[in-house]
Structure formats: structure tokens, C-alpha cells
Scaffold this motif. Sequence first.
Motif, short mmCIF file in Angstrom:
data_model
loop_
_atom_site.label_atom_id
_atom_site.label_comp_id
_atom_site.label_asym_id
_atom_site.label_seq_id
_atom_site.Cartn_x
_atom_site.Cartn_y
_atom_site.Cartn_z
N GLY A 134 29.48 4.71 -31.62
CA GLY A 134 29.82 3.46 -32.26
C GLY A 134 30.67 2.69 -31.45
O GLY A 134 31.44 1.52 -31.28
N ASN A 135 30.89 3.35 -29.53
CA ASN A 135 31.89 2.47 -29.46
C ASN A 135 30.43 1.95 -27.54
O ASN A 135 31.64 2.24 -26.68
CB ASN A 135 32.92 2.87 -28.65
N LYS A 136 29.55 2.28 -27.55
CA LYS A 136 28.89 1.51 -26.21
C LYS A 136 29.26 0.35 -25.67
O LYS A 136 28.60 0.41 -24.47
CB LYS A 136 27.40 2.06 -26.70
N ASP A 137 30.14 -0.80 -26.69
CA ASP A 137 29.89 -1.93 -26.05
C ASP A 137 30.95 -1.76 -24.64
O ASP A 137 31.39 -2.41 -23.62
CB ASP A 137 30.17 -3.47 -27.07
N TRP A 138 31.63 -0.36 -25.25
CA TRP A 138 33.00 -0.73 -23.40
C TRP A 138 32.19 0.13 -22.28
O TRP A 138 33.13 -0.80 -21.86
CB TRP A 138 33.60 0.11 -24.24
N ILE A 139 30.81 -0.61 -22.61
CA ILE A 139 30.50 0.29 -21.07
C ILE A 139 30.17 -0.96 -20.19
O ILE A 139 30.07 -0.87 -18.91
CB ILE A 139 29.41 0.72 -21.52
N ALA A 140 30.08 -1.82 -20.93
CA ALA A 140 30.97 -3.71 -19.87
C ALA A 140 31.85 -3.48 -18.73
O ALA A 140 31.10 -4.10 -18.06
CB ALA A 140 31.23 -4.44 -20.82
N GLY A 141 33.06 -2.48 -18.96
CA GLY A 141 33.52 -2.85 -17.62
C GLY A 141 33.10 -1.75 -16.21
O GLY A 141 33.05 -2.07 -15.21
N PRO A 142 32.29 -0.53 -16.57
CA PRO A 142 31.93 0.35 -15.95
C PRO A 142 30.55 -0.71 -14.67
O PRO A 142 30.34 -0.70 -14.14
CB PRO A 142 30.84 1.08 -16.19
N LEU A 143 29.33 -2.10 -16.26
CA LEU A 143 29.10 -2.72 -15.62
C LEU A 143 29.31 -3.83 -15.09
O LEU A 143 28.45 -3.77 -13.69
CB LEU A 143 28.66 -2.90 -17.17
N LEU A 144 30.69 -3.98 -15.49
CA LEU A 144 31.13 -4.81 -14.44
C LEU A 144 31.51 -4.94 -12.85
O LEU A 144 30.66 -5.21 -11.80
CB LEU A 144 32.40 -6.32 -14.92
N ASN A 145 31.82 -3.27 -12.61
CA ASN A 145 32.27 -3.02 -11.85
C ASN A 145 31.29 -2.61 -10.64
O ASN A 145 30.75 -2.86 -9.60
CB ASN A 145 33.01 -1.59 -11.65
N LEU A 146 29.57 -2.41 -11.56
CA LEU A 146 28.83 -1.51 -10.70
C LEU A 146 27.63 -2.70 -10.00
O LEU A 146 27.74 -2.73 -9.00
CB LEU A 146 28.07 -1.01 -11.48
#
Length: 466
Positions: free
Chosen positions: A110-122
Motif C-alpha cells: 500500500g505504499n509503493k508510491d514512495w518509490i518516487a524518491g528513488p525514481l527521481l534519483n535514478l
Amino acid sequence: MVFPANRNALTTVFWLAIALAAIGAACAILTARDLVYDGSYYLLGLAGQRTFQLYEPARLSVQLLQQSFAVAGVRMGIQNLWTLGVLFSLGVSGWPVILTALCWVALPRGNKDWIAGPLLNLVFAIPATSFIGIGEGIIASCLLWLAFFLILFRTDKLVGALASVAATAACTYSHEAAFVCLLLIALAALMRITDTKSLCRIGVLVAALIALAGSANMLRWILVPRSAVERGDFLVSILGGFLGTASAPNIPALASVIAAIAIVAVLVRERSSQTPAKTSRPVVFIVIALLAVLFGFLFADASQLIAPSRFFAARGLPVVLTTLLIALFLWLRRRGQTPARFATPPVLAIVLALAIGQTAAQLIITAQWSAYTTALGTVVHTQSGVVSHATAMRLLNPEGARFRRELLESWSVEPLSLVLAPSGRVQALVEAAPGARWVPYDPANPATLPHLPGLDWSHFTPRPVK
């Protein structure tokens, strides 16, 4: 407030970005691109001593990861230096993709949207500094995200608590610039203490103490570095130069800045408009056009526009961006909000467009690197003795292209020319530019030259090429 459509779209963009990054990394690995700059020197050291070359005491965990595959190859009996170079690149370029994907695993359903951080870093930070060989800051930033997510979301179970302790411990020897982010990770752990019980609570407390101690340890290496040069070098790596100049631009970094400005503009317009999709559409079209033009320039004149030194200047960017984003994420969590509210279709369209452009840029850089190493390999195969800097410049860069000039002016051309010796038979060594700040080998002094099973020096005489 739940944004299921945003979350689904964010998931799709994340895995597309992972796939694109994996393609770029695979090409870099197959061409041993991470032998650039310090990479070839590290490789010769680990091949000769059959163990890790841990030159940076503040970055032990990252250097262990970077060199892990190459050291395993050496201990399995591999002596071919180019093969070891590919394994070395597997560690340097492969781990950022692997660790970013592991961040997804660390997040609950239920918290997969926090992947936005690593996505922006990548997508935004890593491509701007990827062409520097060692580049510990890249893997350090990925470790910081993994530790942060484990503490924030997985410490309610003992396995997750233990994993968070291990990941935090790895971060304490990742990179000096992580000292602020480690304080934020300690704060995240302290915020979780009341939500955990028994052994899990102890694990969270231990993680917090490790993060605090690690922050102090990293700060110590900044305030009392191994030399005064390193103190100035740290400040430059954090504060300046990563965008480059008009004549020596860092196009991936410029593209990231353009995309970031566009995302802010989109979010502002969406907040103030009754029809956000329509008002944001022109901004998305404009930024995609700008990115296409920018990366088109790179493709059209890559040898002049790719400035390796600018990637080196951006080496602190992944840790800096990660620190800022983790601070933002902690603020969002305190307010009961999630990154999903910002993952609107226009924003994700910009992120995806940037991811595609950054991958194209990486492939262009890899093509330039492959052509350079092929040409340098021809020189060390056809010449004998010490190839002077002037001779190497004449043979390898008759048109004066910036890409090859910067690489040939670096001291690292010496160890790279040895790695490229045909079948390990050394008959030529390309010298560094006159006045180089540090040169590892003196051809006139055999004691300074690397002697290892993969190199045959019997055909080398230290006479200069005229």
C-alpha cells in the motif's frame, strides 16, 4: 486522500525507468565503461593483490560493492584484464539499478508510491555523474533510500528491523556527503519507535544510534580529511560545476534542471487551475521539445559536447538530491500525505521523457567510450615503449575533440593503456599529460609498474616513441 490512478501510472513509469536504466547499464558494462578515470587503476590493484582496493576509508561499503564481482572473478582464476574490467563495470553500473529495484521490494503493497524518491534519483541525478568510473556517491544514494524505506515501513517485523540495521550500517561508510541524510534516517527511526514493540523496537533504536554515529563519522572525514586538497575537493563536488559551461556542458544535468523546472511549473498550474490537465499540456509539450533538442545536439556533436570532467564535477549530486527528497518525504509523512498526490499524468510524462533522453545520452557516451578504447588499444598494440602525450594526442585525437582530449589529459590514460595491452602483452605505455597532478607509474622505474599474472612485461622497454 488516495490517488489509485496516479499510483498505477507511477508504478508503470518506475519500471519503464528501471528497464531503460538497465539497458544503459548493460551497454556500459559490456564496454567496461567504468574503467574511465580511477577505474582502471583500481582494477590493476585488485587484479595484482587479489583483494579489494579500499582507498577511501569513508566509503568502504560502496567500494566493497563496486569491486565485488571483479574480486570474485580474480579469485576464481580469471586473469584477462578486459574480462575483469567488464566484471568491475558490472559492480559499478549494475548495483545502482539493483538497489533501486530493491527499494520497490522494501516498500509494502500500500505504499509503493514512495518509490518516487528513488525514481527521481535514478532519472535526474545518477545520469549527470555516471561517467566517472568509481563514483561512490551513486551507490551511496541508493543505499540511503533502501535504509530509509526499511526503517519507515518494515520495522514492524523482526526481519525488517534487522534489515534496517544492516542497511543503515552500510550507509555509515558510504560517502562523506551522507552525514546530513544519516541524521534524517536517525530521525525517521526515532519516529518509528512508538509504532514498534519488543525486539523490533530495540532494532529501531539500534538503527537510530548507528545512523547518528555514522553521521558523526562522515562529518569527521569532512572536517579532518586525509589532506587539505580533499577538503576543497569535497566542497567543489557538492557545490559547483556540475552544469558545466557553454563550451563544456553536462547535458544530462542540464536536461534534469529543465525537467525539474517544468515539473514545478506543472504542479503550480495544476494547483491554481480548475482544468489542470489542459493547462499543463502546453508545458509538457514544450519541455519534451526542449529535451529532444538538447539530446539531439548531443547526438549531432557528441565528441565535442561530452565533457568527462563535468560528470566528475557532479559526483555529489545523487547524495544531495537524495538528502533533499528524504527531508521532503519525512515532512509529507508527518502531514499524512504521500508522493502519489504529485504523480499526476503531466508530471509522469515529463519524468518518462527525461528517462528516455537520459538513456539515449548514456548510449551515446558509451559509443564514444567504445571508439576511444578501440583506438587506444590499437596504439598500444602497434607502438612500443613509452608513447608520449603529444604522440598519443596526435594519433588518437587529430581533430582536437573535447571528449578524447580530456581523457588523454588525465593521468588515468596510463593504467588504461596497460589494461588494453593485447592479451596482456605490454609493449607500449601511454604517458599522462605533462604537469599532471599525480602519475601512478614511472616507466623508467620498474618497481612502480604493476606486476601481476595478467601482464607480460618481457616485451616492454622504457624508451620513448618519437
